[in-house]
Design a protein around this motif. Sequence first.
Motif, PDB file in Angstrom:
ATOM      1  N   GLN A 191      32.872 -18.576 133.432  1.00  0.00           N
ATOM      2  CA  GLN A 191      33.952 -19.558 133.539  1.00  0.00           C
ATOM      3  C   GLN A 191      34.517 -19.892 132.162  1.00  0.00           C
ATOM      4  OE1 GLN A 191      35.314 -21.230 136.388  1.00  0.00           O
ATOM      5  NE2 GLN A 191      36.804 -21.932 134.871  1.00  0.00           N
ATOM      6  N   VAL A 192      35.822 -19.861 132.076  1.00  0.00           N
ATOM      7  CA  VAL A 192      36.543 -20.311 130.883  1.00  0.00           C
ATOM      8  C   VAL A 192      37.458 -21.453 131.303  1.00  0.00           C
ATOM      9  CG1 VAL A 192      38.281 -19.721 129.156  1.00  0.00           C
ATOM     10  CG2 VAL A 192      36.446 -18.102 129.705  1.00  0.00           C
ATOM     11  N   THR A 193      37.291 -22.594 130.683  1.00  0.00           N
ATOM     12  CA  THR A 193      38.113 -23.758 130.985  1.00  0.00           C
ATOM     13  C   THR A 193      38.784 -24.251 129.711  1.00  0.00           C
ATOM     14  OG1 THR A 193      36.610 -24.417 132.766  1.00  0.00           O
ATOM     15  CG2 THR A 193      38.159 -26.083 131.957  1.00  0.00           C
ATOM     16  N   VAL A 194      40.102 -24.328 129.756  1.00  0.00           N
ATOM     17  CA  VAL A 194      40.869 -24.762 128.587  1.00  0.00           C
ATOM     18  C   VAL A 194      41.520 -26.096 128.916  1.00  0.00           C
ATOM     19  CG1 VAL A 194      42.654 -24.160 126.927  1.00  0.00           C
ATOM     20  CG2 VAL A 194      41.313 -22.348 128.021  1.00  0.00           C
ATOM     21  N   SER A 195      41.156 -27.118 128.177  1.00  0.00           N
ATOM     22  CA  SER A 195      41.709 -28.453 128.428  1.00  0.00           C
ATOM     23  C   SER A 195      42.950 -28.677 127.571  1.00  0.00           C
ATOM     24  CB  SER A 195      40.659 -29.518 128.115  1.00  0.00           C
ATOM     25  OG  SER A 195      40.313 -29.476 126.747  1.00  0.00           O
ATOM     26  N   SER A 196      43.863 -29.477 128.106  1.00  0.00           N
ATOM     27  CA  SER A 196      45.128 -29.729 127.395  1.00  0.00           C
ATOM     28  C   SER A 196      45.003 -30.934 126.491  1.00  0.00           C
ATOM     29  CB  SER A 196      46.254 -29.935 128.400  1.00  0.00           C
ATOM     30  OG  SER A 196      45.932 -30.990 129.269  1.00  0.00           O
TER      31      SER A 196
ATOM     32  N   SER B 295      44.041 -18.929 120.438  1.00  0.00           N
ATOM     33  CA  SER B 295      45.209 -19.710 120.880  1.00  0.00           C
ATOM     34  C   SER B 295      45.190 -19.926 122.384  1.00  0.00           C
ATOM     35  CB  SER B 295      46.503 -18.998 120.450  1.00  0.00           C
ATOM     36  OG  SER B 295      46.550 -18.809 119.060  1.00  0.00           O
ATOM     37  N   LEU B 296      44.064 -20.338 122.885  1.00  0.00           N
ATOM     38  CA  LEU B 296      43.907 -20.498 124.333  1.00  0.00           C
ATOM     39  C   LEU B 296      44.814 -21.579 124.884  1.00  0.00           C
ATOM     40  CD1 LEU B 296      40.083 -19.969 124.513  1.00  0.00           C
ATOM     41  CD2 LEU B 296      41.764 -18.700 125.850  1.00  0.00           C
ATOM     42  N   LYS B 297      45.272 -21.345 126.097  1.00  0.00           N
ATOM     43  CA  LYS B 297      46.174 -22.262 126.790  1.00  0.00           C
ATOM     44  C   LYS B 297      45.513 -22.716 128.094  1.00  0.00           C
ATOM     45  CE  LYS B 297      50.135 -19.511 125.199  1.00  0.00           C
ATOM     46  NZ  LYS B 297      51.326 -18.741 125.635  1.00  0.00           N
ATOM     47  N   PRO B 298      45.903 -23.864 128.609  1.00  0.00           N
ATOM     48  CA  PRO B 298      45.340 -24.318 129.900  1.00  0.00           C
ATOM     49  C   PRO B 298      45.503 -23.278 130.998  1.00  0.00           C
ATOM     50  CG  PRO B 298      46.485 -26.124 128.841  1.00  0.00           C
ATOM     51  CD  PRO B 298      46.759 -24.904 127.999  1.00  0.00           C
ATOM     52  N   GLU B 299      46.571 -22.526 130.970  1.00  0.00           N
ATOM     53  CA  GLU B 299      46.791 -21.508 132.006  1.00  0.00           C
ATOM     54  C   GLU B 299      45.857 -20.311 131.881  1.00  0.00           C
ATOM     55  OE1 GLU B 299      49.110 -22.877 130.000  1.00  0.00           O
ATOM     56  OE2 GLU B 299      50.634 -21.395 129.415  1.00  0.00           O
ATOM     57  N   ASP B 300      45.071 -20.257 130.813  1.00  0.00           N
ATOM     58  CA  ASP B 300      44.045 -19.218 130.689  1.00  0.00           C
ATOM     59  C   ASP B 300      42.772 -19.590 131.445  1.00  0.00           C
ATOM     60  OD1 ASP B 300      45.045 -18.834 127.273  1.00  0.00           O
ATOM     61  OD2 ASP B 300      45.545 -17.509 128.948  1.00  0.00           O
ATOM     62  N   THR B 301      42.714 -20.801 131.960  1.00  0.00           N
ATOM     63  CA  THR B 301      41.543 -21.244 132.713  1.00  0.00           C
ATOM     64  C   THR B 301      41.317 -20.363 133.926  1.00  0.00           C
ATOM     65  OG1 THR B 301      41.748 -23.539 131.989  1.00  0.00           O
ATOM     66  CG2 THR B 301      40.569 -23.140 134.050  1.00  0.00           C
ATOM     67  N   ALA B 302      40.117 -19.808 134.030  1.00  0.00           N
ATOM     68  CA  ALA B 302      39.794 -18.891 135.112  1.00  0.00           C
ATOM     69  C   ALA B 302      38.338 -18.457 134.972  1.00  0.00           C
ATOM     70  CB  ALA B 302      40.699 -17.656 135.072  1.00  0.00           C
TER      71      ALA B 302
ATOM     72  N   LEU C 229      26.162  -5.504 134.788  1.00  0.00           N
ATOM     73  CA  LEU C 229      26.978  -5.986 133.677  1.00  0.00           C
ATOM     74  C   LEU C 229      26.769  -7.490 133.578  1.00  0.00           C
ATOM     75  CD1 LEU C 229      30.360  -4.082 134.235  1.00  0.00           C
ATOM     76  CD2 LEU C 229      28.391  -3.415 132.855  1.00  0.00           C
ATOM     77  N   VAL C 230      26.411  -7.952 132.400  1.00  0.00           N
ATOM     78  CA  VAL C 230      26.123  -9.359 132.199  1.00  0.00           C
ATOM     79  C   VAL C 230      27.118  -9.941 131.205  1.00  0.00           C
ATOM     80  CG1 VAL C 230      24.424 -11.061 131.485  1.00  0.00           C
ATOM     81  CG2 VAL C 230      23.693  -8.975 132.680  1.00  0.00           C
ATOM     82  N   GLU C 231      27.880 -10.921 131.674  1.00  0.00           N
ATOM     83  CA  GLU C 231      28.881 -11.558 130.821  1.00  0.00           C
ATOM     84  C   GLU C 231      28.313 -12.831 130.218  1.00  0.00           C
ATOM     85  OE1 GLU C 231      32.086 -10.129 134.105  1.00  0.00           O
ATOM     86  OE2 GLU C 231      30.587 -11.703 134.301  1.00  0.00           O
ATOM     87  N   SER C 232      28.840 -13.179 129.074  1.00  0.00           N
ATOM     88  CA  SER C 232      28.472 -14.430 128.420  1.00  0.00           C
ATOM     89  C   SER C 232      29.613 -14.862 127.513  1.00  0.00           C
ATOM     90  CB  SER C 232      27.185 -14.259 127.606  1.00  0.00           C
ATOM     91  OG  SER C 232      27.355 -13.280 126.597  1.00  0.00           O
ATOM     92  N   GLY C 233      29.529 -16.111 127.055  1.00  0.00           N
ATOM     93  CA  GLY C 233      30.513 -16.596 126.101  1.00  0.00           C
ATOM     94  C   GLY C 233      31.550 -17.544 126.650  1.00  0.00           C
ATOM     95  N   GLY C 234      31.554 -17.754 127.952  1.00  0.00           N
ATOM     96  CA  GLY C 234      32.508 -18.685 128.526  1.00  0.00           C
ATOM     97  C   GLY C 234      32.152 -20.121 128.172  1.00  0.00           C
ATOM     98  N   GLY C 235      33.059 -21.033 128.520  1.00  0.00           N
ATOM     99  CA  GLY C 235      32.803 -22.433 128.248  1.00  0.00           C
ATOM    100  C   GLY C 235      34.061 -23.258 128.316  1.00  0.00           C
ATOM    101  N   LEU C 236      33.942 -24.465 127.808  1.00  0.00           N
ATOM    102  CA  LEU C 236      35.052 -25.421 127.784  1.00  0.00           C
ATOM    103  C   LEU C 236      35.586 -25.511 126.359  1.00  0.00           C
ATOM    104  CD1 LEU C 236      36.764 -27.719 129.026  1.00  0.00           C
ATOM    105  CD2 LEU C 236      34.868 -29.267 128.474  1.00  0.00           C
ATOM    106  N   VAL C 237      36.893 -25.371 126.223  1.00  0.00           N
ATOM    107  CA  VAL C 237      37.519 -25.417 124.899  1.00  0.00           C
ATOM    108  C   VAL C 237      38.856 -26.121 125.016  1.00  0.00           C
ATOM    109  CG1 VAL C 237      38.643 -23.160 125.186  1.00  0.00           C
ATOM    110  CG2 VAL C 237      38.078 -23.996 122.883  1.00  0.00           C
ATOM    111  N   GLN C 238      39.270 -26.746 123.940  1.00  0.00           N
ATOM    112  CA  GLN C 238      40.573 -27.388 123.932  1.00  0.00           C
ATOM    113  C   GLN C 238      41.676 -26.360 123.709  1.00  0.00           C
ATOM    114  OE1 GLN C 238      40.358 -30.492 120.934  1.00  0.00           O
ATOM    115  NE2 GLN C 238      39.812 -32.012 122.471  1.00  0.00           N
TER     116      GLN C 238
END
Length: 115
Positions: free
Chosen positions: A110-115, A84-91, A4-13
């Motif tokens: 990796q999904v990183t949500v900055s505040s 509607s991503l939140k910082p607590e969704d970072t994981a 299984l190959v995942e994609s689409g993660g990244g850094l978002v506000q």
Amino acid sequence: QVQLVESGGGLVQAGGSLRLSCAASETIFGIRTMGWYRQAPGKLREWVASVTTSDRINYHDSVKGRFTISRDNAKNTVYLQMNSLKPEDTAVYYCKWVASENSYWGQGTQVTVSS
């Protein structure tokens, strides 16, 4: 061996959106459930959402109304639209497919949500 190959993660506000994909390297027979999990630093891996082959969908309370899981059988792919991503969704987000005789995990994205 099936991968299984995942994609689409990244850094978002905060407030932004991402779409994760999880594609199987080949058709998996006997699939029952396809799901997404996540693991934040220092925390246990937790279930986020899942869809069965009969299209029964469930979400963790923390993502209801913001995340949407869907699947494309022709492409052997499951998606997680995250709005509607939140910082607590970072994981690190993992997909997991459960078949009648085996279960399969992706490598994580990796999904990183900055505040």
